[in-house]
Every structure is written in structure tokens, then in C-alpha cells.
Design a protein around this motif. Structure first.
Motif, short mmCIF file in Angstrom:
data_model
loop_
_atom_site.label_atom_id
_atom_site.label_comp_id
_atom_site.label_asym_id
_atom_site.label_seq_id
_atom_site.Cartn_x
_atom_site.Cartn_y
_atom_site.Cartn_z
N UNK A 109 52.09 37.39 37.86
CA UNK A 109 50.92 37.06 36.84
C UNK A 109 51.60 37.41 35.33
N UNK A 110 51.61 38.82 35.08
CA UNK A 110 52.17 39.31 33.93
C UNK A 110 53.47 38.39 33.20
N UNK A 111 54.55 38.02 34.23
CA UNK A 111 55.70 37.52 33.86
C UNK A 111 55.26 36.02 33.09
N UNK A 112 54.28 35.58 33.88
CA UNK A 112 53.84 34.02 33.41
C UNK A 112 52.86 34.00 32.31
N UNK A 113 52.58 35.38 31.73
CA UNK A 113 51.76 35.69 30.59
C UNK A 113 50.16 35.29 31.10
N UNK A 114 49.63 35.37 32.21
CA UNK A 114 48.45 35.21 32.52
C UNK A 114 47.57 36.51 32.85
N UNK A 115 46.26 36.18 32.06
CA UNK A 115 45.63 37.50 32.35
C UNK A 115 44.57 37.22 33.43
N UNK A 116 44.53 38.24 34.41
CA UNK A 116 44.02 37.89 35.67
C UNK A 116 42.33 38.34 35.47
N UNK A 117 41.61 37.63 36.26
CA UNK A 117 40.30 37.96 36.36
C UNK A 117 39.90 37.55 37.72
N UNK A 118 38.52 38.03 37.95
CA UNK A 118 37.98 37.91 39.33
C UNK A 118 37.42 36.58 39.56
N UNK A 119 37.49 36.14 40.79
CA UNK A 119 36.58 34.89 41.39
C UNK A 119 35.64 35.03 42.28
N UNK A 120 34.49 34.42 42.20
CA UNK A 120 33.24 34.39 43.36
C UNK A 120 33.98 33.59 44.43
N UNK A 121 33.44 33.94 45.72
CA UNK A 121 34.03 33.03 46.92
C UNK A 121 33.71 31.61 46.50
N UNK A 122 32.55 31.21 46.03
CA UNK A 122 32.19 29.71 45.81
C UNK A 122 33.34 29.14 44.72
N UNK A 123 33.58 29.90 43.64
CA UNK A 123 34.77 29.47 42.79
C UNK A 123 36.17 29.10 43.55
N UNK A 124 36.47 30.06 44.26
CA UNK A 124 37.69 29.93 45.22
C UNK A 124 37.63 28.82 45.88
N UNK A 125 36.35 28.15 46.58
CA UNK A 125 36.54 27.03 47.40
C UNK A 125 36.46 26.09 46.50
#
Length: 693
Positions: free
Chosen positions: A584-600
Motif C-alpha cells: 500500500x505504501x509503495x503505491x502511495x495509498x493511505x490505508x483506512x478501515x472498512x465495514x463489512x457492508x462496505x466490503x461486500x
């Protein structure tokens, strides 16, 4: 009405009531009212000592009239008709020549005896429609055959034949001659014995000693189907037969039945049932389309897929030659097939004699020339276009005229494969799913020049092999794998954005899948997708890095998860999670959390979008065809009806809005709503409203 759908005739003191409501004598309002009226007249007639209920045509009664579901009830209701039937003071005997299914069997169960012909099929298939029997079937059947057998029969929904019906006590006699006359004779014998004994009064089969076996089966069934409300309801209402008087138990059954009629999960199961039936209607084909004879087969490749396909032919009674390039590979494949059958023998699902009989239909050979006499050749070689072109070029010369040349490729261009031959009309795809001898689905791929009779034969053959064929067109991955590629890309994007494998898998299993996508990748082997990506120029930064590190899944003990000492269930691996964070860091992406509904939503909605493109391109004929493929090939939870039905339940306007948002966030314009999806959403319509191209 009674004179048209129920014909009455008095023969030697027996009123024979013959149902005539073609094509399947469905128990709609008209037939219910006519039966009620005819029964009342027969019981009031002093010259009538007994009644026989018979039917015209090949079906006794095919079930309820499903078109009445969701409409205001009209008296007499079926439970009321059946109450009057089993409460009749004169014996009533059902003469069952053909199928007595659903409400038809419940009608027969309310009679005082059942005489069956050799072609009779008796069943309560309501579970397949997301329902349970709703007219006393869950209470009368256990009283006849015992609660454990009754529950198993209703849970499967599969009918039993005449011999088994008699053996289990469901029918009283099997008659190979004049069925109505046999039923009439039986009815008169019952009349000589005084007042008839009702099924509802046969409570001896519900002795507490029979409860333990039922409870074990019920607990197991509910555990296996956590999202299917009809399974839990079926267990509960059979249980009510032990705990409540008959009348109260029937009321419980009716309450649960009516609740299921309106339950969205039950509606999804009914949708799936009819969508599957509709797949048999293939555009451009009819019953009159000629079929080619398939008396023998050849399978090229004795690997996992080729061997599984060969077993399908052997199981169906079709001799098959399994062809390899080297004897060593052939020997391994034949040994694997024998081991598969031996496992079935060990489990008790196959006898030793049947195993040897089936193995006797399998012949091993080295060299393509051994396909010369086969009526169909199924290629199951390595997924590389050059190899397949070489094979089909040779088959064009070797195979006999009229032989069908099929490829089991899961994503390659079948038009190009057909171009390697001088007989493209004989070429089509038969995409079996692994393990081929177990999985029910076959995508039958119609190439640009596939002849109609070859396509029709391919569909018929799949059914003969015990499979469910769905006809699709040519594109990368066809229907199932093309959509799966979208889910895989979405899963990789979720990992880079902040989710971890176990979080994604947990959300997907909570949604209703048996396994999450990363656990499934580990089971199948990460190298499968890696090989495909390398062949097509695709990228998956996390999965590629795992493969480069030799983490190929369960077979190497490491993949997205750890599998210590041959464990089948993976555990979280800090190394993998650290690798994901670094990527993620190599692609310049700031990580965040996801709820189960968002993942689906982020996993499934891109699939739905691809399904819309597939429809608009004509790769699939109907949304239901797509749903049938995902239900039967990819274990989409049945109670959600398939991805297209699920999207309809969400509302396409909401689906389109989410996809627009995902495109904005990711910069991936392919996530924008497909034209068909955008149009339907704008018009306030659903995929089910779409009328085709």
C-alpha cells in the motif's frame, strides 16, 4: 365448473371423481371448488359407499397454482378442502398414475389410502421454492412414514417412485393393471371395515422413540443452511407434530408457510428455481432442432479436469477414451479416477460392482488418433492457446464427420480455437467446473459458427451427464469467470486500501458464501490466477508478491493465510499483513478501515456492473442465466437469488450511485455504471424488467 374440471361417475357403489385441469391439474381455485363440490355430492348420495379420486393425463396433481401466490385468498382454501376430505365418513382412495407433487401429494395424504401406478412419483418439493408444505403435509407425512424419513423427503424435495412409496408406507399398493379399478376395489374393502381411519389419527409413528433420529437430522440441516428460513421452518413444524395436537400443529404449519410466502429470502429461492428452469430456453433452438447421436466420447487430458469429465461420461453410461501424450501421465490420471470411485465405495455411496462397471467404460490411450471414432471429443488440456490450436487442428483431421469438438477452456477465445479447424460448426465450449464429477454447472459456449444441432446436442448431453447447462457466448472468461475477475480485482483493491484478508473473508461468509475469496484462492492455489495474469498482462500487486515468494496457498502451507502441518483452515499471518501494508505504501495509498457492508458492496457491485455489460453484449440471454451460473458454479448464497437479483433488491439507482462513487475514489472509470445499468436505474426499473437485446 365441477362438470368441466372434475368428472363424476358412479361405478358399483363407488363415486369416481376424475380431475381434468390440464396440463398438470394444478390446484387453483376452480379445481379446489370443483373437488369440494363433487365430494359433497358423493358423500350425500346414499348409493355411494366409497370415493376414488383419480386424474386425467400423465400427472395426478402437479401442485398448487403458483400464480395465486401473493393474491387475495379465495375459498375454498386447500387446507379446508383437505380437512373435509379426510373427515369424510366414507373411505376416499387416491388413484395416482403419474406425479403427485406438493399440494397434489397433500391431497393424496388427506385421502384414507393411496394406490399407485408404476409411473407414479410422489414428493413435496416446496423446499426448492423457498417454502414448506402448507396444507398439512408436514403433519400427515410423518404419521405415515415416520418423522425422520418424512423430514428427509421434504428437505430434499425429491420425489420417490412407486416402489419406494409402497416400501416406506406412503402408498398402500402398487397396481400395474387398471389403476382406477384397483383403487375402487380397495375403497370397497375399506368401506366394509366401517368408518375410515384418517392419516391424522395415526400418531403411533410419532412415538417419542422416533424423535431422536429426527432431531439429529433437523439440527444438522439447519446448521448447513443458516440463511434459508424454509429449512428452519420445516424443522420447527415437524417438531410441532410431537408437541401439539394435530389441529394446532397444522395451524403452526400454515402460519410459517404464509410467512415464507412473503419472506424476501424465500422469494429469492423461488426466483432462482424459475430462473434455472428458464435456462433450458435457448434463443435460436427448439425441440425441433436436430440432435446428434452421442454413443461414445473421448477426453483429451487425464489431469484433474479431464479425469473428472471422463468420470461424468462413465457415470452416465457413455464409454469414454481418456487420451494423454505420455503413458506415465495417463497412468496417473487413471489411478486418480479409480481412487475417486474407491472413495465413494468407502463412503457407502457406490457399490464395488458399480465402481468396476463404471471403470469398465473408461479406456486409456496415448495419442490423439485414438479420438477417431468418438461422437464427441472434449479437450481438457493446459490453458494455453497454442496448445489448444494444435490439438483442434489435429482433431479436424482425425475426428469422424459429425463429431462434436468441445473445449473445456475457462476463459480462452473459442472462436479462435474453432478457426484452427476446417469444421467450425462442430466446435463449442463445454466449461465444466471443478471438480467436474461433482459440480453441477456447465457453461455451454456458443461460438460464432457453432451449428445449431451441435449446440442443441451439447445442452442435451450436459443434462444426460446430470449437469445443468447454461448457454453463453464467447468472451474472455464467458459469464462466471469474467465476473469473478471483477471481484478479484476489487478484492486486491480492498487489500491495498486498508482491509485485511480475514476481514474481507469474514464479510463475505457473513453475506452467505461458504468461503471468502482469499481462503478460496488458497484452496485452489494462487498460481492459477498468477499464471492467467502473466498470460494476459494482468497485475495483482499483493497476490503476485505472494506467488513470487513461493506462497501458493494450502499446497505450500502458506498463502494469504498460514496452514501449519497440513491444516485445512488458515490462520492470520503477520508476514502477509506486513507485506500488504508495504505494498500500500509503495503505491502511495493511505490505508483506512472498512465495514463489512462496505466490503461486500465494493466486491459485489463491480460484478453486477459486469453482468449488465454481459447482458447488453448478448453473452448471456437473461439476468436469470447469470444468476443461475453464480448460484451453481460459485456458491452464491441461494437465499439471495444471485448477483443480478440481489442488485434488484437493493435498487439499481442505489447500485449506480455506489459505482459512481467507487469510480471517483479509485480513478477507475471501468467502475462507472454500464449503459444498461445506468438506463434501468434512471427509468426506475430492475434487471428483471429488461426484455433482452
Amino acid at each position: 365448473m365441477g362438470g368441466t374440471v372434475v368428472r363424476q361417475e358412479i361405478l358399483g357403489g363407488v363415486a369416481v371423481l376424475t380431475l381434468s385441469n390440464p396440463p398438470v391439474n394444478a390446484l387453483g381455485h376452480g379445481l379446489r371448488a370443483a373437488i369440494d363440490s363433487a365430494l359433497e355430492a358423493a358423500l350425500a348420495n346414499d348409493s355411494v359407499r366409497a370415493v376414488v379420486l383419480a386424474a386425467e393425463g400423465k400427472v395426478f396433481v402437479g401442485g398448487a397454482d403458483i400464480s395465486e401466490f401473493g393474491t387475495p385468498p379465495r375459498a375454498p382454501l386447500l387446507p379446508d378442502v383437505l380437512d373435509r376430505l379426510d373427515g369424510a365418513g366414507k373411505p376416499v382412495v387416491a388413484a395416482i398414475y403419474g406425479a403427485a407433487l406438493g399440494g397434489g401429494l397433500e391431497l393424496a395424504l388427506a385421502c384414507h389410502a393411496r394406490v399407485v401406478g408404476p409411473k407414479a412419483k410422489l414428493g413435496l418439493p416446496e423446499v426448492k421454492l423457498g417454502l414448506i408444505p402448507g396444507a398439512g403435509g408436514t403433519q400427515r407425512l410423518p404419521r405415515l412414514v415416520g418423522p425422520e424419513s418424512a423430514f428427509a423427503m421434504m428437505l430434499s424435495g425429491e420425489p420417490v417412485d412407486a416402489k419406494k412409496a409402497v416400501a416406506m408406507g406412503l402408498a398402500d399398493a402398487l397396481e400395474t393393471g387398471d389403476l382406477v379399478e384397483a383403487a375402487r376395489t380397495h375403497a370397497l374393502k375399506l368401506a366394509e371395515g366401517g368408518a375410515p381411519v384418517r392419516v391424522r389419527d395415526r400418531g403411533e409413528r410419532l412415538d417419542p422413540a422416533t424423535r431422536a433420529g429426527f432431531e439429529t437430522k433437523a439440527t444438522e440441516a439447519v446448521k448447513k443452511a443458516p440463511g434459508q428460513p424454509n429449512v428452519a421452518a420445516l424443522a420447527d413444524v415437524v417438531r410441532a407434530g410431537f408437541d401439539l395436537p394435530f389441529e394446532e400443529a397444522v395451524k403452526t404449519e400454515r402460519t410459517r408457510f404464509l410467512a415464507l410466502v412473503d419472506d424476501p429470502r424465500s422469494k429469492a429461492l423461488r426466483y432462482a428455481f424459475f430462473a434455472e428452469r428458464e435456462t433450458a430456453r435457448v434463443p435460436g433452438l427448439s425441440k425441433e432442432t436436430p440432435r446428434r447421436e452421442i454413443a461414445s466420447a473421448a477426453v483429451i487430458g487425464a489431469g484433474t479436469m479431464g479425469g473428472g469429465i471422463a468420470l461424468c461420461f462413465a457415470n452416465a453410461g457413455i464409454p469414454v477414451t481418456v487420451i494423454e501424450t505420455e503413458q506415465e501421465a495417463l497412468d496417473r490420471g487413471l489411478a486418480r479416477m479409480r481412487a475417486t470411485y474407491a472413495s465413494s465405495v468407502k463412503r457407502g455411496s457406490l457399490s464395488e460392482a458399480a465402481m468396476e462397471e463404471r471403470l469398465g467404460r473408461i479406456t486409456g490411450a496415448v495419442g490423439l488418433d485414438n479420438a477417431a471414432q468418438a461422437d464427441i471429443v472434449v479437450e481438457a488440456a493446459f490453458e494455453e492457446m497454442g496448445i489448444k490450436e494444435t490439438i483442434f487442428s489435429a482433431l479436424s483431421r482425425i475426428a469422424k464427420p459429425g463429431a462434436i469438438l468441445a473445449t473445456n477452456t475457462s476463459y480462452l477465445d473459442i472462436d479462435r480455437i474453432a478457426d484452427a479447424t476446417d469444421r467450425p460448426g462442430d466446435v463449442l465450449g463445454l466449461h465444466f467446473f471443478s471438480p467436474a464429477n461433482v459440480m453441477r454447472l456447465v457453461e455451454v459456449v456458443r461460438a460464432a459458427r457453432t451449428a445449431p444441432d451441435a449446440l442443441a446436442t451439447g445442452n442435451d448431453l450436459a443434462r444426460r451427464l446430470g449437469k445443468l447447462p447454461v448457454t453463453v457466448g464467447v468472451c474472455f472468461g464467458f459469464v462466471g469467470n469474467r465476473m469473478l475477475a471483477r471481484r478479484s480485482a476489487a478484492g486486491e483493491r480492498l487489500l491495498l486500501a486498508g482491509a485485511l484478508p480475514h476481514e474481507v473473508d469474514a464479510a463475505v461468509t457473513e453475506f452467505g458464501f461458504r468461503m471468502g475469496p482469499f481462503a478460496m484462492s488458497d484452496l485452489a492455489g494462487l498460481d492459477i490466477g498468477w499464471r492467467t495474469r502473466k498470460a494476459t498482462g494482468g497485475k495483482a500487486p499483493v497476490a503476485d508478491a505472494l506467488c513470487e515468494a513461493g506462497r501458493l496457498g494450502q499446497k505450500t502451507g502458506k498463502g494469504f493465510y498460514l496452514y501449519p502441518e497440513g491444516a485445512r483452515t488458515g490462520s492470520r499471518d503477520p508476514e502477509v499483513e506486513a507485506l500488504i501494508e508495504r505494498t500500500s505504501a509503495e503505491h502511495g495509498i493511505t490505508r483506512r478501515s472498512f465495514s463489512p457492508d462496505e466490503i461486500v458492496a465494493r466486491l459485489m457491485l463491480p460484478m453486477v456492473n459486469e453482468g449488465a455489460r454481459i447482458l447488453e453484449e448478448g453473452i448471456a440471454a437473461r439476468p436469470g442465466d447469470i444468476d443461475t451460473i453464480w448460484l451453481n458454479g460459485y456458491n452464491w448464497p441461494a437465499w439471495r437469488g444471485g448477483p443480478m437479483h440481489w442488485a434488484d433488491s437493493l435498487g439499481l439507482a442505489a447500485v449506480a450511485a455506489d459505482l459512481d462513487r467507487f469510480a471517483e475514489e479509485s480513478g477507475d472509470e471501468t467502475l462507472r455504471p454500464a449503459p444498461l445499468l445506468a438506463r434501468l436505474a434512471q427509468e426506475g426499473k430492475r434487471f428483471s424488467d429488461w426484455g433482452g437485446r
